[in-house]
Scaffold this active site. Structure first.
Site, mmCIF file in Angstrom:
data_model
loop_
_atom_site.group_PDB
_atom_site.id
_atom_site.type_symbol
_atom_site.label_atom_id
_atom_site.label_comp_id
_atom_site.label_asym_id
_atom_site.label_seq_id
_atom_site.Cartn_x
_atom_site.Cartn_y
_atom_site.Cartn_z
ATOM 1 N N ARG A 23 -0.973 -6.104 0.901
ATOM 2 C CA ARG A 23 -2.095 -5.195 0.654
ATOM 3 C C ARG A 23 -2.293 -4.998 -0.835
ATOM 4 N NH1 ARG A 23 -4.127 0.621 2.643
ATOM 5 N NH2 ARG A 23 -5.955 0.590 1.320
ATOM 6 N N ARG A 26 -9.060 -4.912 3.683
ATOM 7 C CA ARG A 26 -7.629 -4.824 3.439
ATOM 8 C C ARG A 26 -6.879 -5.450 4.597
ATOM 9 N NH1 ARG A 26 -10.376 -0.258 3.993
ATOM 10 N NH2 ARG A 26 -9.826 1.287 5.547
ATOM 11 N N ASP A 76 -3.529 -1.080 6.631
ATOM 12 C CA ASP A 76 -3.616 0.280 6.099
ATOM 13 C C ASP A 76 -2.835 1.169 7.063
ATOM 14 O OD1 ASP A 76 -4.282 2.608 4.789
ATOM 15 O OD2 ASP A 76 -6.355 2.647 5.483
ATOM 16 N N ASP A 78 -1.343 4.854 7.735
ATOM 17 C CA ASP A 78 -1.431 6.251 7.335
ATOM 18 C C ASP A 78 -0.562 7.126 8.222
ATOM 19 O OD1 ASP A 78 -3.449 5.955 5.312
ATOM 20 O OD2 ASP A 78 -4.945 5.774 6.890
#
Length: 116
Positions: free
Chosen positions: A65, A74, A77, A79
């Site tokens: 990334r 991307r 990701d 989170d």
């Protein structure tokens, strides 16, 4: 494949207890890019929130990334949406995720694992 790799890497640092299905969604923000694949997982970990966050960032970096454009294309990701009932508001980490409630691509997979 990227989601599979991320799950394998996360499982080295935490116990994955629930997984949503994979959801294909149109991009938000930068529209001139391919669709996204999204999912949510629930984990058990002994890591602190900041420790977990830093480990997840390492996984993203290892997977290739590169942050170039906000909301742009991307490879992965990862989170932290929620961490128990904690509320954290630090420069490096905000929990619950501040824009989670605005994003169906987050809420839909999250509801799958919360409803179980």
């Amino acid at each position: 494949k990227n989601l599979e790799t991320a799950l394998e890497e996360i499982s080295k640092t935490a116990n994955i207890t629930k997984k949503s299905s994979i959801h294909e969604t149109k991009p938000e923000g930068v529209k001139d890019q391919g669709d996204f694949l999204n999912m949510a997982i629930e984990i058990e970990t002994t890591r602190s929130p900041i420790d977990l966050f830093r480990e997840l960032q390492k996984i993203e970096k290892t997977m290739g990334r590169i942050k170039i454009i906000k909301n742009g294309p991307r490879i992965i990701d990862i989170d932290i949406l929620l961490y128990e009932d904690l509320e954290i508001n630090e420069p490096e980490l905000v929990i619950p995720h501040p824009r989670m409630h605005e994003r169906q691509f987050v809420l839909k997979p999250l509801s799958e694992i919360k409803d179980e």
